[in-house]
Design an enzyme around this catalytic site. Structure first.
Site, PDB file in Angstrom:
ATOM      1  N   ASP A 193       0.572  -1.285   0.142  1.00  0.00           N
ATOM      2  CA  ASP A 193       0.002  -0.065  -0.045  1.00  0.00           C
ATOM      3  C   ASP A 193       0.566   1.327  -0.095  1.00  0.00           C
ATOM      4  OD1 ASP A 193      -3.309   0.760   1.323  1.00  0.00           O
ATOM      5  OD2 ASP A 193      -1.750   2.245   1.033  1.00  0.00           O
ATOM      6  N   ASP A 214      -4.508   2.320  -4.817  1.00  0.00           N
ATOM      7  CA  ASP A 214      -2.879   2.517  -4.339  1.00  0.00           C
ATOM      8  C   ASP A 214      -2.633   1.071  -3.702  1.00  0.00           C
ATOM      9  OD1 ASP A 214      -4.016   2.813  -1.812  1.00  0.00           O
ATOM     10  OD2 ASP A 214      -2.422   4.060  -1.186  1.00  0.00           O
ATOM     11  N   GLU A 215      -3.283   0.019  -3.715  1.00  0.00           N
ATOM     12  CA  GLU A 215      -2.908  -1.218  -2.721  1.00  0.00           C
ATOM     13  C   GLU A 215      -3.103  -2.389  -3.765  1.00  0.00           C
ATOM     14  OE1 GLU A 215      -5.564  -1.999   0.473  1.00  0.00           O
ATOM     15  OE2 GLU A 215      -6.948  -0.564  -0.391  1.00  0.00           O
TER      16      GLU A 215
HETATM   17  P1  TTP Z   1      -5.366   4.890   1.514  1.00  0.00           P
HETATM   18  O1  TTP Z   1      -4.262   4.011   0.996  1.00  0.00           O
HETATM   19  O2  TTP Z   1      -6.285   4.649   2.448  1.00  0.00           O
HETATM   20  O3  TTP Z   1      -4.473   6.147   2.458  1.00  0.00           O
HETATM   21  P2  TTP Z   1      -3.149   6.910   1.881  1.00  0.00           P
HETATM   22  O4  TTP Z   1      -2.281   6.105   0.753  1.00  0.00           O
HETATM   23  O5  TTP Z   1      -3.273   8.447   1.482  1.00  0.00           O
HETATM   24  O6  TTP Z   1      -2.395   6.790   3.158  1.00  0.00           O
HETATM   25  P3  TTP Z   1      -1.535   5.474   4.145  1.00  0.00           P
HETATM   26  O7  TTP Z   1      -1.784   4.204   2.916  1.00  0.00           O
HETATM   27  O8  TTP Z   1      -0.330   5.839   4.065  1.00  0.00           O
HETATM   28  O9  TTP Z   1      -2.386   5.352   5.012  1.00  0.00           O
HETATM   29  O10 TTP Z   1      -6.063   5.700   0.301  1.00  0.00           O
HETATM   30  C1  TTP Z   1      -5.183   5.890  -1.053  1.00  0.00           C
HETATM   31  C2  TTP Z   1      -5.830   7.227  -1.723  1.00  0.00           C
HETATM   32  O11 TTP Z   1      -7.043   7.084  -1.848  1.00  0.00           O
HETATM   33  C3  TTP Z   1      -5.559   8.347  -0.753  1.00  0.00           C
HETATM   34  O12 TTP Z   1      -4.071   9.085  -0.937  1.00  0.00           O
HETATM   35  C4  TTP Z   1      -6.506   9.190  -1.255  1.00  0.00           C
HETATM   36  C5  TTP Z   1      -7.692   8.334  -1.786  1.00  0.00           C
HETATM   37  N1  TTP Z   1      -8.877   8.435  -0.672  1.00  0.00           N
HETATM   38  C6  TTP Z   1      -9.694   9.331  -0.778  1.00  0.00           C
HETATM   39  O13 TTP Z   1      -9.767   9.927  -1.636  1.00  0.00           O
HETATM   40  N2  TTP Z   1     -10.725   9.295   0.175  1.00  0.00           N
HETATM   41  C7  TTP Z   1     -10.660   8.348   1.196  1.00  0.00           C
HETATM   42  O14 TTP Z   1     -11.753   8.555   2.245  1.00  0.00           O
HETATM   43  C8  TTP Z   1      -9.551   7.739   1.506  1.00  0.00           C
HETATM   44  C9  TTP Z   1      -9.584   6.711   2.476  1.00  0.00           C
HETATM   45  C10 TTP Z   1      -8.517   7.425   0.383  1.00  0.00           C
HETATM   46 MG    MG Z   2      -2.171   4.063   0.816  1.00  0.00          MG
END
Ligand code: TTP
Ligand code: MG
EC number: 2.7.7.7
Length: 418
Positions: free
Chosen positions: A27, A121-122
């Protein structure tokens, strides 16, 4: 796990026993914000929030510096700015995030075809079959992080475990920019102290119901008689929660096509007329397809050729192979035959692709006399070198001639369902 601010970060040491921890969850860290920082290095180390500024806008994500103030995804922007007034707000550029996402996913595809993309992103990767070439799960996790960073400048976190559920929990704990391996023998120990919210899908009503039963930790859920759990949350949820809490998660990696085919194709910058150039391209593509078959531990029972002319007329031809194989040379021979049968005769070609079909698990059946032995040995040596030095480090000698320029490089049609 986007609300984490990294304070409870847990990462593995180099000596961790990663045997059997072959499911990886990868991720990207603070994805949208990290992409923005690539263009704005001056903002590095500062609290940055990605989202609109208008009245009802919400936070998409924030850098870890902003999270330290309590800012998190899906929070109203107004609230986020109350918590962290000095945060710098950047508008989202979704097109750009999609591009970076593709680049990262294609790095995963080069590691193994056993990739399940979960969101922008994962992804989960099952690296069981890739271990022979690329090393242990922890080594592969390091390789992925290095390649993602080298190619994009982004950091990611990786969880490695025996099951999807535990791998995903682990990547969340390793954030940001870390790896956490949960050795299968320590799965229980890892899970037991976690709060019930860690159980996938527990939130809202289910969480309240479990709390009413006096359950606080995963260990509580694992130990309570299943009957009590059933009456509180229903049969289906009870079974699932009990399994997860006990460290069992039978879910397999589900690839986009569950690997019905593996293919590569290439679009040329300038249309190509010369048949020798096209055949050389077929060798290169077959080479990559063969490598991916071997990495996945599967063999192909058929080969398909795809050709697109400059006027966008697209042709596909396929044939069965006499014997299932993962040897690139055999894929190449069949694809060249298919190509020659098409009688291209000077028509400009825009795209060419090779795809292995009719995939099946396991090594090819080997008769006493194995005509492919030499090819197999040579190609497996190439695999080892590539595993160590990267996909482009080693090519067949006949490829060492200038290649036509390409638009956008090779794609993986087998993975994208095209
Ligand atoms: P995540 O992987 O949940 O968050 P992140 O990559 O920003 O942070 P981390 O993994 O380090 O905790 O989500 C990936 C992307 O998806 C995030 O950068 C922005 C988008 N996103 C939204 O637009 N709204 C949301 O509610 C969430 C959770 C994510
Ligand atoms: Mg992320």
């Amino acid at each position: 796990m986007s609300r984490q601010d990294g304070r409870a970060r847990r990462i593995s040491g180099d000596d961790v026993d990663d045997t059997g921890a072959h499911i990886l969850h990868v991720d990207l860290d603070a994805f949208f914000a990290s992409v923005e920082l690539l263009d704005r290095p001056d903002l590095r180390g500062k609290p940055v929030i990605v989202g609109g500024r208008e009245g009802r806008s919400v936070v998409t994500t924030a850098t870890y510096e902003a999270r330290a103030y309590g800012v998190g995804s899906a929070m109203p922007m107004a609230r986020a700015l109350q918590l962290c007034p000095k945060a710098i707000v950047v508008s989202p550029r979704h097109e750009l995030y999609r591009l970076y996402s593709k680049r990262v996913m294609s790095i995963f595809d080069d590691i193994t075809p056993m990739v399940e993309k979960l969101s922008i992103d994962e992804a989960f990767l099952d690296v069981y079959g890739a271990r022979r070439l690329l090393g242990s799960p922890a080594a592969i996790a390091r390789l992925i992080r290095q390649r993602v960073y080298d190619d994009t400048g982004l950091t990611c976190s990786v969880g490695a475990a025996e099951t999807k559920f535990v791998a995903k929990l682990a990547s969340g704990m390793a954030k940001p920019d870390g790896v956490l391996v949960v050795p299968p023998a320590q799965t229980q120990e890892f899970l037991r102290p976690l709060p019930i919210r860690a159980l996938a899908g527990v939130g809202g009503k289910t969480e309240e119901a479990l709390q009413r039963l006096g359950l606080r930790t995963v260990a509580d859920v694992a130990e309570i008689p299943i009957g009590a759990l059933r009456s509180a949350v229903g049969d289906a949820s009870a079974t699932r929660l009990h399994e997860l809490a006990s460290g069992r998660d039978p879910r397999q990696i589900v690839t986009e096509q569950s690997e019905k085919s593996i293919g590569h194709e290439i679009t040329f910058h300038d249309d190509v007329v010369d048949p020798a150039t096209l055949e050389r391209e077929l060798l290169r593509l077959s080479d990559r397809v063969g490598a991916r078959l071997r990495a996945a531990g599967v063999t192909a029972g058929g080969v398909a050729l795809k050709l697109r002319y400059s006027d966008f007329t697209t042709l596909s031809r396929s044939r069965r192979l006499p014997e299932a194989t993962s040897v690139a040379r055999r894929l190449y021979e069949s694809s060249v035959e298919l190509f020659r049968e098409l009688e291209v005769r000077g028509r400009p070609v825009r795209l060419i692709g090779v795809r292995a079909e009719r995939l099946s698990e396991g090594a090819p059946s080997m008769s006493l006399w194995d005509p492919d032995e030499e090819w197999r040995d040579a190609e497996s040596t190439v695999d080892q070198l590539r595993g160590r030095f990267g996909v482009d480090a080693v090519t067949s000698a006949s490829l060492l001639t200038p290649r036509p320029s390409t638009a956008g490089g090779t794609r993986h049609p087998g993975q994208r369902g095209t």
